[in-house]
Design a protein around this motif. Sequence first.
Motif, PDB file in Angstrom:
ATOM      1  N   ILE A 149      27.574  -1.415 -25.948  1.00 51.47           N
ATOM      2  CA  ILE A 149      27.965  -2.804 -25.721  1.00 51.47           C
ATOM      3  C   ILE A 149      29.255  -2.780 -24.915  1.00 51.47           C
ATOM      4  N   SER A 150      29.332  -3.617 -23.897  1.00 54.13           N
ATOM      5  CA  SER A 150      30.530  -3.632 -23.061  1.00 54.13           C
ATOM      6  C   SER A 150      31.721  -4.157 -23.849  1.00 54.13           C
ATOM      7  N   PHE A 151      32.912  -3.825 -23.376  1.00 58.23           N
ATOM      8  CA  PHE A 151      34.128  -4.262 -24.068  1.00 58.23           C
ATOM      9  C   PHE A 151      34.193  -5.790 -24.114  1.00 58.23           C
ATOM     10  N   ALA A 152      33.884  -6.438 -23.005  1.00 60.21           N
ATOM     11  CA  ALA A 152      33.935  -7.909 -22.950  1.00 60.21           C
ATOM     12  C   ALA A 152      32.936  -8.529 -23.929  1.00 60.21           C
ATOM     13  N   ALA A 153      31.712  -7.964 -23.979  1.00 60.36           N
ATOM     14  CA  ALA A 153      30.698  -8.484 -24.898  1.00 60.36           C
ATOM     15  C   ALA A 153      31.105  -8.239 -26.346  1.00 60.36           C
ATOM     16  N   CYS A 154      31.746  -7.103 -26.593  1.00 60.54           N
ATOM     17  CA  CYS A 154      32.204  -6.776 -27.949  1.00 60.54           C
ATOM     18  C   CYS A 154      33.260  -7.770 -28.418  1.00 60.54           C
ATOM     19  N   ILE A 155      34.224  -8.060 -27.560  1.00 56.88           N
ATOM     20  CA  ILE A 155      35.270  -9.017 -27.921  1.00 56.88           C
ATOM     21  C   ILE A 155      34.683 -10.416 -28.102  1.00 56.88           C
ATOM     22  N   ALA A 156      33.733 -10.780 -27.243  1.00 53.72           N
ATOM     23  CA  ALA A 156      33.081 -12.089 -27.378  1.00 53.72           C
ATOM     24  C   ALA A 156      32.323 -12.175 -28.701  1.00 53.72           C
ATOM     25  N   GLN A 157      31.607 -11.099 -29.044  1.00 58.17           N
ATOM     26  CA  GLN A 157      30.885 -11.059 -30.319  1.00 58.17           C
ATOM     27  C   GLN A 157      31.850 -11.168 -31.485  1.00 58.17           C
ATOM     28  N   PHE A 158      32.936 -10.430 -31.427  1.00 57.11           N
ATOM     29  CA  PHE A 158      33.996 -10.479 -32.446  1.00 57.11           C
ATOM     30  C   PHE A 158      34.499 -11.912 -32.617  1.00 57.11           C
ATOM     31  N   TYR A 159      34.823 -12.566 -31.496  1.00 58.42           N
ATOM     32  CA  TYR A 159      35.410 -13.902 -31.558  1.00 58.42           C
ATOM     33  C   TYR A 159      34.433 -14.936 -32.132  1.00 58.42           C
ATOM     34  N   PHE A 160      33.230 -14.964 -31.589  1.00 58.41           N
ATOM     35  CA  PHE A 160      32.290 -16.004 -32.016  1.00 58.41           C
ATOM     36  C   PHE A 160      31.831 -15.798 -33.453  1.00 58.41           C
ATOM     37  N   TYR A 161      31.700 -14.556 -33.883  1.00 52.13           N
ATOM     38  CA  TYR A 161      31.302 -14.307 -35.267  1.00 52.13           C
ATOM     39  C   TYR A 161      32.346 -14.876 -36.233  1.00 52.13           C
ATOM     40  N   PHE A 162      33.617 -14.594 -35.986  1.00 47.68           N
ATOM     41  CA  PHE A 162      34.665 -15.055 -36.897  1.00 47.68           C
ATOM     42  C   PHE A 162      34.969 -16.545 -36.715  1.00 47.68           C
ATOM     43  N   PHE A 163      34.856 -17.057 -35.508  1.00 49.62           N
ATOM     44  CA  PHE A 163      35.033 -18.498 -35.282  1.00 49.62           C
ATOM     45  C   PHE A 163      33.972 -19.290 -36.042  1.00 49.62           C
ATOM     46  N   LEU A 164      32.708 -18.888 -35.898  1.00 52.51           N
ATOM     47  CA  LEU A 164      31.621 -19.605 -36.564  1.00 52.51           C
ATOM     48  C   LEU A 164      31.681 -19.406 -38.077  1.00 52.51           C
ATOM     49  N   GLY A 165      32.070 -18.195 -38.514  1.00 52.72           N
ATOM     50  CA  GLY A 165      32.199 -17.944 -39.951  1.00 52.72           C
ATOM     51  C   GLY A 165      33.294 -18.782 -40.575  1.00 52.72           C
ATOM     52  N   ALA A 166      34.447 -18.864 -39.916  1.00 58.16           N
ATOM     53  CA  ALA A 166      35.540 -19.685 -40.437  1.00 58.16           C
ATOM     54  C   ALA A 166      35.137 -21.156 -40.494  1.00 58.16           C
ATOM     55  N   SER A 167      34.448 -21.624 -39.459  1.00 60.01           N
ATOM     56  CA  SER A 167      33.977 -23.017 -39.445  1.00 60.01           C
ATOM     57  C   SER A 167      33.010 -23.280 -40.594  1.00 60.01           C
ATOM     58  N   GLU A 168      32.182 -22.284 -40.910  1.00 61.58           N
ATOM     59  CA  GLU A 168      31.221 -22.468 -42.002  1.00 61.58           C
ATOM     60  C   GLU A 168      31.919 -22.553 -43.356  1.00 61.58           C
ATOM     61  N   PHE A 169      32.951 -21.755 -43.554  1.00 66.27           N
ATOM     62  CA  PHE A 169      33.706 -21.848 -44.803  1.00 66.27           C
ATOM     63  C   PHE A 169      34.315 -23.243 -44.963  1.00 66.27           C
ATOM     64  N   LEU A 170      34.912 -23.752 -43.902  1.00 66.48           N
ATOM     65  CA  LEU A 170      35.508 -25.086 -43.953  1.00 66.48           C
ATOM     66  C   LEU A 170      34.446 -26.149 -44.216  1.00 66.48           C
ATOM     67  N   LEU A 171      33.277 -25.979 -43.580  1.00 62.66           N
ATOM     68  CA  LEU A 171      32.202 -26.962 -43.751  1.00 62.66           C
ATOM     69  C   LEU A 171      31.646 -26.937 -45.173  1.00 62.66           C
ATOM     70  N   LEU A 172      31.514 -25.750 -45.761  1.00 61.53           N
ATOM     71  CA  LEU A 172      31.035 -25.661 -47.144  1.00 61.53           C
ATOM     72  C   LEU A 172      31.986 -26.378 -48.094  1.00 61.53           C
ATOM     73  N   ALA A 173      33.291 -26.271 -47.838  1.00 63.72           N
ATOM     74  CA  ALA A 173      34.266 -26.991 -48.663  1.00 63.72           C
ATOM     75  C   ALA A 173      34.087 -28.498 -48.501  1.00 63.72           C
ATOM     76  N   VAL A 174      33.899 -28.938 -47.263  1.00 63.03           N
ATOM     77  CA  VAL A 174      33.690 -30.367 -46.996  1.00 63.03           C
ATOM     78  C   VAL A 174      32.409 -30.864 -47.676  1.00 63.03           C
ATOM     79  N   MET A 175      31.347 -30.065 -47.609  1.00 64.70           N
ATOM     80  CA  MET A 175      30.077 -30.454 -48.233  1.00 64.70           C
ATOM     81  C   MET A 175      30.227 -30.576 -49.745  1.00 64.70           C
TER      82      MET A 175
END
Length: 331
Positions: free
Chosen positions: A94-120
């Motif tokens: 996996i390229s470095f750019a794709a790796c960093i993008a994967q890292f970012y979106f995984y944790f961004f979406l995961g953090a958003s899901e935690f916040l959403l579960l609290a809201v729900m």
Amino acid sequence: MAPCGNHSDGTTEFVLAGFPNLNSTGVELFSTFFLIYLLTLTGNALIVGVVGADHRLQTPMYFFLGNLSCLEILITSVIIPKMLSNFLSKQHTISFAACIAQFYFYFFLGASEFLLLAVMSVDRYLAICRPLHYPLLMSGAVCFRVALVCWVGGLLSVLGPTVTVALLPFCKQDAVVQHFFCDSGPLLQLACTNTTKLEETDFILAFLVIVSSLTITAASYGQIVLAVLRIPSASGRQKAFSTCTSHLMVVTLFYGSAIFLYVRPSQSGSVDTNWSVTVVTTFVTPLLNPFIYALRNDRVKEALKDMLRKVVAEISDNSLLLESPRKKTES
């Protein structure tokens, strides 16, 4: 990769080690996880579609469920397609750019899901324990703003750590990431510099997001349970507890695995066990959520049946329209 002490350039690649100690072939793994991915996409896409299409589901609870399903679709799509291609490929790079993008979106979406579960959980608390004030407290405008805060909160909370990781020096080309995706711990282990400060920052952010949302979720469900215990009807209590139990099962899996992985001062010391726990948040909960939160719900099932009837009726009408000119031509 660049020599030790230099930052990565555009040609840097990592090797994803995948699942350790598995005797299955790449084709067998591809078939298994492709089926899981397909079921996850189908279940969550159905929820998004029916919530958007059926006026009976235009309520706060289903609005948040639609957002949850969107997050599940995106978070699995960040990880699984690349993993599937690796199962069929001899080079698991996996390229470095794709790796960093994967890292970012995984944790961004995961953090958003935690916040959403609290809201729900707060939404359910207000609906059950404060029914008279619920329409005012959870109006359409309020729901939209709260959902937006969840998405933006996740996006911004991991931006700083991602930029820091992207600027780290890595020691060698084709370094092996001991995971099936670019997770935090395995990635930090490859840096040829002291990452203690970054790991401490990650710990604080993870603690704030995960533990704070867990506290809100636990407090909300605690109040819901107390309210359910006051229901005079035994059948009513049983039905309410059945719903709460299934919800809490998914919440426990999601929070438990995340706390094990990320709410600790050092993430790079237990790389060998990270992959098995990550399977829960990456594959199990996205697959279960549509069934636990929505597809067992009578109102959702009725809306899905109506949507299916409309689709079948439209297909039948279109086929009749296509047949009419053909019959005229033959006559």
